[in-house]
Design an enzyme around this catalytic site. Structure first.
Site, PDB file in Angstrom:
ATOM      1  N   HIS A  87       3.041  -2.314  -5.485  1.00  0.00           N
ATOM      2  CA  HIS A  87       4.415  -1.806  -5.564  1.00  0.00           C
ATOM      3  C   HIS A  87       4.852  -1.810  -7.041  1.00  0.00           C
ATOM      4  CE1 HIS A  87       8.450  -0.986  -4.235  1.00  0.00           C
ATOM      5  NE2 HIS A  87       8.181  -1.247  -2.979  1.00  0.00           N
TER       6      HIS A  87
ATOM      7  N   TYR B   5       7.258 -10.570   2.706  1.00  0.00           N
ATOM      8  CA  TYR B   5       6.609  -9.366   3.238  1.00  0.00           C
ATOM      9  C   TYR B   5       7.250  -8.996   4.578  1.00  0.00           C
ATOM     10  CZ  TYR B   5       2.922  -6.067   2.146  1.00  0.00           C
ATOM     11  OH  TYR B   5       2.243  -4.941   1.744  1.00  0.00           O
TER      12      TYR B   5
ATOM     13  N   GLY C  65       0.955  -4.496  -2.593  1.00  0.00           N
ATOM     14  CA  GLY C  65       1.114  -3.413  -1.622  1.00  0.00           C
ATOM     15  C   GLY C  65      -0.031  -2.411  -1.680  1.00  0.00           C
TER      16      GLY C  65
HETATM   17  O1  YXS Z   1       3.846  -3.188 -20.422  1.00  0.00           O
HETATM   18  P1  YXS Z   1       3.613  -1.725 -20.070  1.00  0.00           P
HETATM   19  O2  YXS Z   1       4.852  -0.865 -20.101  1.00  0.00           O
HETATM   20  O3  YXS Z   1       2.423  -1.130 -20.778  1.00  0.00           O
HETATM   21  O4  YXS Z   1       3.190  -1.718 -18.506  1.00  0.00           O
HETATM   22  C1  YXS Z   1       2.080  -2.494 -18.114  1.00  0.00           C
HETATM   23  C2  YXS Z   1       2.482  -3.200 -16.835  1.00  0.00           C
HETATM   24  O5  YXS Z   1       3.805  -3.698 -16.854  1.00  0.00           O
HETATM   25  C3  YXS Z   1       2.377  -2.066 -15.841  1.00  0.00           C
HETATM   26  N1  YXS Z   1       2.201  -2.570 -14.481  1.00  0.00           N
HETATM   27  C4  YXS Z   1       3.130  -2.494 -13.519  1.00  0.00           C
HETATM   28  N2  YXS Z   1       4.377  -1.985 -13.531  1.00  0.00           N
HETATM   29  C5  YXS Z   1       5.085  -2.091 -12.372  1.00  0.00           C
HETATM   30  N3  YXS Z   1       4.608  -2.655 -11.237  1.00  0.00           N
HETATM   31  C6  YXS Z   1       3.359  -3.146 -11.202  1.00  0.00           C
HETATM   32  N4  YXS Z   1       2.895  -3.657 -10.050  1.00  0.00           N
HETATM   33  C7  YXS Z   1       2.559  -3.094 -12.380  1.00  0.00           C
HETATM   34  N5  YXS Z   1       1.307  -3.517 -12.708  1.00  0.00           N
HETATM   35  C8  YXS Z   1       1.107  -3.180 -13.991  1.00  0.00           C
HETATM   36  O6  YXS Z   1       1.239  -1.330 -16.224  1.00  0.00           O
HETATM   37  C9  YXS Z   1       1.020  -1.502 -17.652  1.00  0.00           C
HETATM   38  C10 YXS Z   1      -0.382  -2.022 -17.872  1.00  0.00           C
HETATM   39  O7  YXS Z   1      -0.426  -3.282 -17.242  1.00  0.00           O
HETATM   40  P2  YXS Z   1      -1.286  -4.486 -17.878  1.00  0.00           P
HETATM   41  O8  YXS Z   1      -1.178  -4.444 -19.364  1.00  0.00           O
HETATM   42  O9  YXS Z   1      -0.909  -5.719 -17.165  1.00  0.00           O
HETATM   43  O10 YXS Z   1      -2.775  -4.028 -17.450  1.00  0.00           O
HETATM   44  P3  YXS Z   1      -4.065  -4.966 -17.343  1.00  0.00           P
HETATM   45  O11 YXS Z   1      -5.213  -4.021 -17.190  1.00  0.00           O
HETATM   46  O12 YXS Z   1      -4.065  -5.976 -18.414  1.00  0.00           O
HETATM   47  O13 YXS Z   1      -3.856  -5.764 -15.968  1.00  0.00           O
HETATM   48  C11 YXS Z   1      -3.901  -5.039 -14.762  1.00  0.00           C
HETATM   49  C12 YXS Z   1      -3.283  -5.919 -13.657  1.00  0.00           C
HETATM   50  C13 YXS Z   1      -3.192  -5.088 -12.364  1.00  0.00           C
HETATM   51  C14 YXS Z   1      -4.164  -7.176 -13.430  1.00  0.00           C
HETATM   52  C15 YXS Z   1      -1.872  -6.361 -14.119  1.00  0.00           C
HETATM   53  O14 YXS Z   1      -1.162  -5.211 -14.523  1.00  0.00           O
HETATM   54  C16 YXS Z   1      -1.110  -7.024 -13.009  1.00  0.00           C
HETATM   55  O15 YXS Z   1      -1.373  -8.200 -12.638  1.00  0.00           O
HETATM   56  N6  YXS Z   1      -0.180  -6.241 -12.378  1.00  0.00           N
HETATM   57  C17 YXS Z   1       0.645  -6.771 -11.296  1.00  0.00           C
HETATM   58  C18 YXS Z   1      -0.188  -6.881 -10.013  1.00  0.00           C
HETATM   59  C19 YXS Z   1       0.726  -7.398  -8.891  1.00  0.00           C
HETATM   60  O16 YXS Z   1       1.098  -8.566  -8.860  1.00  0.00           O
HETATM   61  N7  YXS Z   1       1.137  -6.478  -8.013  1.00  0.00           N
HETATM   62  C20 YXS Z   1       2.079  -6.794  -6.928  1.00  0.00           C
HETATM   63  C21 YXS Z   1       3.321  -5.930  -7.100  1.00  0.00           C
HETATM   64  S1  YXS Z   1       4.522  -6.356  -5.883  1.00  0.00           S
HETATM   65  C22 YXS Z   1       3.901  -5.706  -4.472  1.00  0.00           C
HETATM   66  O17 YXS Z   1       2.944  -4.959  -4.459  1.00  0.00           O
HETATM   67  C23 YXS Z   1       4.548  -6.063  -3.168  1.00  0.00           C
HETATM   68  C24 YXS Z   1       6.036  -5.962  -3.199  1.00  0.00           C
HETATM   69  S2  YXS Z   1       4.085  -7.686  -2.717  1.00  0.00           S
HETATM   70  O18 YXS Z   1       4.412  -8.538  -3.848  1.00  0.00           O
HETATM   71  O19 YXS Z   1       4.836  -8.007  -1.560  1.00  0.00           O
HETATM   72  O20 YXS Z   1       2.677  -7.633  -2.444  1.00  0.00           O
END
Ligand code: YXS
Length: 259
Positions: A64, A138, A108
């Site tokens: 998400h 969730y 998500g």
């Molecule tokens: O800083 P900039 O502007 O370059 O943006 C960065 C991140 O902020 C962005 N980004 C996201 N923006 C919004 N929502 C996200 N879920 C998201 N994930 C990443 O993308 C740009 C590059 O990210 P960066 O520098 O972290 O990339 P990386 O290659 O070092 O690491 C990739 C990840 C995926 C390991 C890392 O981005 C990360 O941990 N992302 C969050 C993963 C996560 O926790 N997703 C859950 C979202 S909440 C959701 O899905 C549900 C509501 S729930 O929580 O219920 O499951």
């Protein structure tokens, strides 16, 4: 600029989630484009859809778009939330949707992948279900999607730890259908889709819908539903939920207080 690429090959369609700089975070815009493509495929006699990211990505989807989650006091995963809309669009699409997965699948994004009918990944793929890391309660439909795909003890471990599991474990558990090397996965998935497309689309469509309806056939009383909504409201009203969002936005670890 479009956040997806689409391609139609005879009766097979391909959707490439292409917002790589945001790691295919499932923003409203990205999800609107995917659902619009699925709607157009319905009218074009498409008999199999492949949902993927560009070849060689390290992240299939980061889940998400956290920047679009509401601040505390509003259900972050209500019926009309774009993630919910996408999961339903995939589950209700009248032909198989095959997830071709390379790299990490987060939050998500796991539910989107698991809403697909067949999952094929490269060996590096991982799955991390992350509500607990963010403080998100969730929603019931999402929990059911996961329960239908993952044995309960493993679903609990994934939900409670928010830690990734490797493709090898997902394969052993039957969560994914195949693991294929990156140099083979595309031709394998396209051949699988072609096999499906050569079979009866009407028979497949009705069996997919029968499986969806049976998998979601759980008796739930209004009292039970209201109790769960009340519990969820306590969470999305909480300081912890807001702390989870703030910590993500400030790129720091959250400090949850249990209130
Ligand atoms: O800083 P900039 O502007 O370059 O943006 C960065 C991140 O902020 C962005 N980004 C996201 N923006 C919004 N929502 C996200 N879920 C998201 N994930 C990443 O993308 C740009 C590059 O990210 P960066 O520098 O972290 O990339 P990386 O290659 O070092 O690491 C990739 C990840 C995926 C390991 C890392 O981005 C990360 O941990 N992302 C969050 C993963 C996560 O926790 N997703 C859950 C979202 S909440 C959701 O899905 C549900 C509501 S729930 O929580 O219920 O499951």
């Amino acid at each position: 600029m479009s956040l997806i690429l689409t391609e139609i090959r005879d009766t097979m369609a391909i959707i490439v989630m292409n917002h790589v700089q945001k790691r295919n975070a499932l923003s409203e815009t990205l999800i609107d484009e995917i659902t619009l493509a699925l709607t157009s495929f319905r009218e074009s006699n498409i008999r199999a859809v492949i949902l993927r990211a560009p070849a060689g990505v390290k992240v299939w989807s980061a889940g998400h778009d956290v920047s679009e989650l509401p601040n505390r006091g509003r259900d972050p995963l209500g019926w009309s939330d774009s993630l919910r809309v996408l999961v339903r669009a995939i589950q209700e699409f009248p032909a198989p949707v095959i997830a071709l997965i390379e790299g990490g699948v987060w939050g998500g994004g796991c539910e989107v992948a698991m809403a697909c009918d067949i999952l094929v990944t490269t060996p590096d793929a991982t799955f991390a279900i992350t509500p607990a890391k963010l403080g998100v309660p969730y929603n019931l439909g999402g929990i059911l999607t996961l329960m239908n795909m993952i044995p309960l003890p493993v679903a609990k471990e994934m939900l409670f730890t928010a830690q990734p599991i490797p493709a090898s474990q997902a394969l052993n558990l039957g969560i994914i259908n195949y693991i294929k090397p990156s140099e083979e996965i595309e031709s394998f998935v396209y051949a699988l889709a072609a096999h499906i497309a050569a079979n009866s689309p009407l028979s497949i469509a009705v069996m997919k819908e029968e499986l969806r309806l049976l998998a979601s056939a759980h008796a739930i009383t209004p009292e039970l539903f209201e109790r769960i909504q009340g519990l969820r409201r306590i969470v999305y009203d909480s300081q912890d939920y807001q702390e989870g969002l703030n910590a993500f936005r400030e790129k720091r670890k959250p400090r949850f207080q249990g209130k």
